[in-house]
Design an enzyme around this catalytic site. Structure first.
Site, PDB file in Angstrom:
ATOM      1  N   CYS A   1       0.827  -1.207   0.000  1.00 34.19           N
ATOM      2  CA  CYS A   1       0.000   0.000   0.000  1.00 34.19           C
ATOM      3  C   CYS A   1       0.867   1.265   0.000  1.00 34.19           C
ATOM      4  O   CYS A   1       1.531   1.535  -0.990  1.00 34.19           O
ATOM      5  CB  CYS A   1      -0.944  -0.071   1.205  1.00 34.19           C
ATOM      6  SG  CYS A   1      -2.344   1.012   1.044  1.00 34.19           S
TER       7      CYS A   1
ATOM      8  N   HIS B   1      -3.642  -5.690   0.926  1.00 34.60           N
ATOM      9  CA  HIS B   1      -3.022  -6.158   2.175  1.00 34.60           C
ATOM     10  C   HIS B   1      -2.986  -7.686   2.241  1.00 34.60           C
ATOM     11  O   HIS B   1      -3.991  -8.312   2.582  1.00 34.60           O
ATOM     12  CB  HIS B   1      -3.805  -5.610   3.376  1.00 34.60           C
ATOM     13  CG  HIS B   1      -3.627  -4.137   3.534  1.00 34.60           C
ATOM     14  ND1 HIS B   1      -2.591  -3.599   4.258  1.00 34.60           N
ATOM     15  CD2 HIS B   1      -4.316  -3.094   3.013  1.00 34.60           C
ATOM     16  CE1 HIS B   1      -2.661  -2.281   4.190  1.00 34.60           C
ATOM     17  NE2 HIS B   1      -3.694  -1.946   3.444  1.00 34.60           N
TER      18      HIS B   1
ATOM     19  N   GLU C   1      -1.571  -9.453   4.428  1.00 26.89           N
ATOM     20  CA  GLU C   1      -1.470  -9.936   5.816  1.00 26.89           C
ATOM     21  C   GLU C   1      -2.824 -10.217   6.462  1.00 26.89           C
ATOM     22  O   GLU C   1      -2.899 -10.899   7.476  1.00 26.89           O
ATOM     23  CB  GLU C   1      -0.680  -8.928   6.673  1.00 26.89           C
ATOM     24  CG  GLU C   1      -1.334  -7.562   6.900  1.00 26.89           C
ATOM     25  CD  GLU C   1      -1.109  -6.563   5.763  1.00 26.89           C
ATOM     26  OE1 GLU C   1      -0.745  -6.996   4.657  1.00 26.89           O
ATOM     27  OE2 GLU C   1      -1.317  -5.353   5.980  1.00 26.89           O
TER      28      GLU C   1
ATOM     29  N   SER D   1       1.925 -12.279  39.345  1.00 19.25           N
ATOM     30  CA  SER D   1       0.511 -12.006  39.607  1.00 19.25           C
ATOM     31  C   SER D   1      -0.371 -13.226  39.358  1.00 19.25           C
ATOM     32  O   SER D   1      -1.527 -13.238  39.725  1.00 19.25           O
ATOM     33  CB  SER D   1       0.043 -10.862  38.705  1.00 19.25           C
ATOM     34  OG  SER D   1      -0.047 -11.325  37.365  1.00 19.25           O
ATOM     35  N   GLY D   2       0.182 -14.239  38.696  1.00 15.07           N
ATOM     36  CA  GLY D   2      -0.664 -15.370  38.329  1.00 15.07           C
ATOM     37  C   GLY D   2      -1.240 -15.200  36.933  1.00 15.07           C
ATOM     38  O   GLY D   2      -1.879 -16.087  36.396  1.00 15.07           O
ATOM     39  N   GLY D   3      -1.011 -14.031  36.327  1.00 19.43           N
ATOM     40  CA  GLY D   3      -1.404 -13.810  34.934  1.00 19.43           C
ATOM     41  C   GLY D   3      -0.407 -14.514  34.012  1.00 19.43           C
ATOM     42  O   GLY D   3       0.653 -14.960  34.460  1.00 19.43           O
ATOM     43  N   VAL D   4      -0.764 -14.582  32.708  1.00 22.49           N
ATOM     44  CA  VAL D   4       0.066 -15.334  31.762  1.00 22.49           C
ATOM     45  C   VAL D   4       1.481 -14.741  31.666  1.00 22.49           C
ATOM     46  O   VAL D   4       2.478 -15.459  31.782  1.00 22.49           O
ATOM     47  CB  VAL D   4      -0.560 -15.293  30.341  1.00 22.49           C
ATOM     48  CG1 VAL D   4       0.240 -16.138  29.378  1.00 22.49           C
ATOM     49  CG2 VAL D   4      -1.993 -15.742  30.375  1.00 22.49           C
ATOM     50  N   ASP D   5       1.573 -13.425  31.460  1.00 26.33           N
ATOM     51  CA  ASP D   5       2.878 -12.835  31.146  1.00 26.33           C
ATOM     52  C   ASP D   5       3.873 -12.964  32.299  1.00 26.33           C
ATOM     53  O   ASP D   5       5.005 -13.404  32.104  1.00 26.33           O
ATOM     54  CB  ASP D   5       2.726 -11.353  30.748  1.00 26.33           C
ATOM     55  CG  ASP D   5       1.786 -11.192  29.559  1.00 26.33           C
ATOM     56  OD1 ASP D   5       1.535 -12.186  28.871  1.00 26.33           O
ATOM     57  OD2 ASP D   5       1.311 -10.064  29.321  1.00 26.33           O
ATOM     58  N   SER D   6       3.430 -12.585  33.515  1.00 27.94           N
ATOM     59  CA  SER D   6       4.392 -12.658  34.623  1.00 27.94           C
ATOM     60  C   SER D   6       4.713 -14.113  34.960  1.00 27.94           C
ATOM     61  O   SER D   6       5.831 -14.429  35.349  1.00 27.94           O
ATOM     62  CB  SER D   6       3.897 -11.881  35.845  1.00 27.94           C
ATOM     63  OG  SER D   6       2.815 -12.532  36.455  1.00 27.94           O
ATOM     64  N   SER D   7       3.754 -15.025  34.759  1.00 21.35           N
ATOM     65  CA  SER D   7       4.022 -16.443  35.050  1.00 21.35           C
ATOM     66  C   SER D   7       5.050 -17.012  34.079  1.00 21.35           C
ATOM     67  O   SER D   7       5.982 -17.714  34.491  1.00 21.35           O
ATOM     68  CB  SER D   7       2.739 -17.269  34.950  1.00 21.35           C
ATOM     69  OG  SER D   7       1.815 -16.841  35.909  1.00 21.35           O
TER      70      SER D   7
END
Ligand code: XMP
Length: 512
Positions: A82, A169, A171, A223-229
């Site tokens: 584009c 596009h 993608e 925290s028990g969240g995905v990222d920090s775990s």
């Protein structure tokens, strides 16, 4: 990894992250750079290919061609999408005209000349367009290889160099090439060795954490969240007991959260998790506060105080581990030229400066789905990996108005019933985010022979791709009624349950 990557120069397209994901799906590392990145940085990166993204601006007004000239001179394969194609045309002397109207939506694309970029694709297929300006005359050194409608110029190629331009596009999934164009560009044009894989990410992350941290100590807010775990798990794999995780119970967590975190990390050798019960401090600080933003600020600041207090007890901590992921980095970079910001809504924002800790962010080059794959690869349970997002301020923004510990207890019980029933019905992975909200208004009900006068629970479940827009989830007939019956029967002080059917926009996902 650096010299085997494809880079994207981002001119402000809403699809830039999507292009990067498509390239990585083809096992090739990809990094995004803003259009004003320095040439030095690009030269050091030494990419095997470059994609010039789309964007809202017009090349007919102004375009800094420094980077493009460098790519052309160095014979690095280029794909302009584009705006990117229009920039290439302008550089080589073609004609780009400003349109009055944006062309937006699908069109039928016809291949005019077979090319390695189009291997394995039908001669004609539907493509997704979103552009204002158009190329009306192909530069002399280029040829037309594909068109849409009445001979609109939609795909061009340099006659002797590996330089391509696409007006549509490739993608987005609306372009019906089954991902072949990006795959062909990565494999046939850039000759990628396809070495970007989760197994490689695990080993190279472990290596780079060990090289950076050496024998120093790391602390991390878990925290028990995905990222920090996942961040905790990979740092633990790399440096074992040099890592100490701090899990703060702020009184606003879900039922059994601490237990779940303990279970999730049971198989991680030598992991140190310090559980801190700070329930009272948080609830005291929140006393009498009803404004959602003020509650958020108080919870964030209290977290910093508690975390800092605990962290100071850990001898020789030199590093702060964080679960920052690539979209956070890109979003922060878009707001300022520095890419090394901590996301503002992140609970530990502000810590490093005070504490003079160096940051270790093993996930900062990964997209969420890659973070999940990585977590799975190193042995975290699916339950943690596929968890719905949970906001930093937790139940603090799901108890409307003033937060009280008895309200939090009621909400935890109700939410546990709701989420367990969703899991039992095998609906959890079909929903993007589900949770309950406590409404501190009383309504009348009858139970047995008596009249009750108790609180309300609202149930929310949404489907969304990116959490920017969302639709209420449609449960099978009768499901919400079953949940309501159980909540009213089993949770004291609830006399009524409602289901939130608002879309975002105009509503938000959370109630506060
Ligand atoms: P909204 O309510 O804005 O939420 O539609 C979009 C997504 O963001 C999460 N959210 C937060 N996450 N701190 C967080 O870490 C917050 O203050 C916060 N507020 C909303 C929300 O759960 C949803 O996934």
């Amino acid at each position: 990894m650096e010299n085997k990557s494809i880079i994207i120069i981002d001119y402000g397209s809403q699809y830039t992250q999507l292009i990067a994901r498509r390239i990585r799906e083809n096992k090739t590392y990809c990094e995004i750079f803003p259009y004003d990145v320095s040439l030095e940085k690009i030269k050091n990166h030494n990419p095997i290919g470059v994609i010039l993204s789309g964007g809202p601006n017009s090349v007919t007004k102004s375009f800094d061609n420094t980077l493009l000239k460098y790519f052309i001179m160095s014979d690095i394969p280029i794909l302009g999408i584009c705006f990117g194609m229009q920039a290439i045309c302008k550089e080589f002397g073609g004609t780009v005209v400003e349109s009055q109207k944006r062309e937006y939506g699908s069109a039928i694309f016809k291949i005019n000349e077979m090319d390695p970029l189009f291997h394995g694709i039908n001669n004609s297929f539907e493509v997704w367009m979103s552009h204002g300006d158009s190329v009306t005359i192909v530069p002399n050194e280029f040829k037309l290889i594909g068109s849409t409608g009445e001979n609109n110029i939609s795909a061009i190629k340099h006659k002797s160099k590996l330089i391509y331009g696409l007006q549509f596009h490739p993608e987005v999934t609306h372009t019906e090439d089954k991902g072949k164009i990006i795959e062909n560009y990565v494999n046939n044009i850039c000759n990628s060795k396809n070495e970007w894989s989760i197994k490689n990410i695990v080993s190279s992350s472990i290596q780079s954490i060990q090289d950076e941290v050496k024998n120093e100590s790391v602390i991390l807010g878990l925290s028990g969240g995905v990222d920090s775990s996942v961040a905790a798990a990979i740092i633990n794999k790399a440096i074992g007991s040099q890592l100490t995780c701090i899990f703060v119970n702020n009184g606003l967590l879900r039922l059994n959260e601490e237990e779940q975190v303990k279970n999730a990390f049971r198989s991680f050798k030598g992991i140190k998790i310090k559980f801190v019960n700070a329930e009272k401090i948080f609830l005291d600080n929140l006393k009498g506060v009803v404004d959602p933003e003020q509650k958020r600020k108080i919870i964030g600041n209290t977290f910093i105080d508690v975390f800092q207090n605990e962290a100071e007890k850990i001898k020789d901590a030199r590093w702060l581990g964080q679960g920052t992921i690539y979209p956070d980095v890109i979003e922060s970079a878009a707001e300022s030229s520095s890419a090394h910001l901590i996301k503002s809504h992140h609970n530990v924002g502000g810590l490093p400066e005070n504490m003079k800790l160096k940051l270790i962010e093993p996930l900062r080059k990964l997209f969420k789905d890659e973070v999940r794959l990585l977590g799975k690869e190193i042995g975290l349970s699916e339950e943690i990996i596929n968890r719905h997002p949970f906001p930093g301020p937790g139940l603090g923004v799901r108890i409307l108005g003033e937060v009280k510990s008895e309200f939090a207890d009621i909400l935890r019980e109700a939410d546990n019933i709701y989420i367990s029933m969703i899991r039992e019905a095998k609906l959890y992975d079909k929903i993007s985010q589900a949770f309950s909200v406590f409404i501190p208004s009383k309504t009348v009900g009858v139970t047995g022979d008596g009249r009750v006068y108790s609180y309300i629970i609202a149930l929310r479940a949404v489907g969304t791709e990116d959490f920017m827009t969302a639709k209420p989830f449609r449960f099978p007939n009768g499901f919400i009624e079953d949940v309501a019956t159980r909540i009213i029967n089993e949770v004291p002080n609830i006399s009524r349950v409602c289901y939130d059917i608002s879309s975002k926009p105009p509503a938000t996902i959370e109630w506060e």
